[in-house]
Motif scaffolding. Structure first.
Motif, PDB file in Angstrom:
ATOM      1  N   LYS A  93       0.835  -1.206   0.000  1.00 52.34           N
ATOM      2  CA  LYS A  93       0.000   0.000   0.000  1.00 52.34           C
ATOM      3  C   LYS A  93       0.865   1.249   0.000  1.00 52.34           C
ATOM      4  CE  LYS A  93      -3.798  -1.899   2.725  1.00 52.34           C
ATOM      5  NZ  LYS A  93      -4.482  -1.787   4.033  1.00 52.34           N
ATOM      6  N   HIS A  94       1.936   1.203   0.768  1.00 52.19           N
ATOM      7  CA  HIS A  94       2.849   2.340   0.881  1.00 52.19           C
ATOM      8  C   HIS A  94       3.555   2.602  -0.448  1.00 52.19           C
ATOM      9  CE1 HIS A  94       5.481   5.182   2.855  1.00 52.19           C
ATOM     10  NE2 HIS A  94       6.541   4.532   2.389  1.00 52.19           N
ATOM     11  N   GLN A  95       3.900   1.548  -1.169  1.00 49.43           N
ATOM     12  CA  GLN A  95       4.604   1.687  -2.440  1.00 49.43           C
ATOM     13  C   GLN A  95       3.686   2.192  -3.548  1.00 49.43           C
ATOM     14  OE1 GLN A  95       7.782   1.545  -2.968  1.00 49.43           O
ATOM     15  NE2 GLN A  95       8.255   0.906  -0.899  1.00 49.43           N
ATOM     16  N   THR A  96       2.388   1.846  -3.505  1.00 53.34           N
ATOM     17  CA  THR A  96       1.471   2.255  -4.563  1.00 53.34           C
ATOM     18  C   THR A  96       0.912   3.656  -4.324  1.00 53.34           C
ATOM     19  OG1 THR A  96      -0.384   1.181  -3.454  1.00 53.34           O
ATOM     20  CG2 THR A  96       0.807  -0.083  -5.130  1.00 53.34           C
ATOM     21  N   ARG A  97       1.097   4.173  -3.109  1.00 51.30           N
ATOM     22  CA  ARG A  97       0.615   5.522  -2.789  1.00 51.30           C
ATOM     23  C   ARG A  97       1.432   6.549  -3.590  1.00 51.30           C
ATOM     24  NH1 ARG A  97       1.281   6.432   3.072  1.00 51.30           N
ATOM     25  NH2 ARG A  97      -0.147   4.695   3.125  1.00 51.30           N
TER      26      ARG A  97
END
Length: 100
Positions: A93-97
């Motif tokens: 989730k952090h990488q796709t934000r």
């Protein structure tokens, strides 16, 4: 039985690798994710070490010590696996934000 010393060595090397990568990372989420992966390899190291001790010595004392090591290793690897699954989802989730 050369397989257990090889597995012990590989587990130890991967444990040390992930511990070093924790220090190189600055992001707390990445550090938690890498720490959970290192717990998996610490658990596998303890697990294989316990099995190897019984296979090598084959005494009652080494059986009891091996059982304790196997149980601790399985417990540690299980906790690391659960934490890794949790942090992997958070990390993705952090990488796709989008970065702003």
């Amino acid at each position: 039985m050369i397989i257990f010393p090889v597995l012990i060595l590989v587990s130890l090397v991967l444990y040390i690798y992930y511990k070093v990568m924790i220090f190189r990372s600055g992001d707390p989420l990445t550090q938690d994710y890498l720490n959970s992966k290192s717990k998996i390899f610490l658990g596998s190291f303890i697990f294989f070490f316990g099995i190897n001790q019984y296979v090598f010595y084959q005494t009652k004392l080494s059986l009891f010590v091996g059982i304790v090591f196997v149980l601790i290793g399985v417990f540690q690897a299980h906790l690391g696996w659960k934490a890794s699954q949790h942090y992997r989802a958070e990390y993705q989730k952090h990488q796709t934000r989008p970065q702003s």
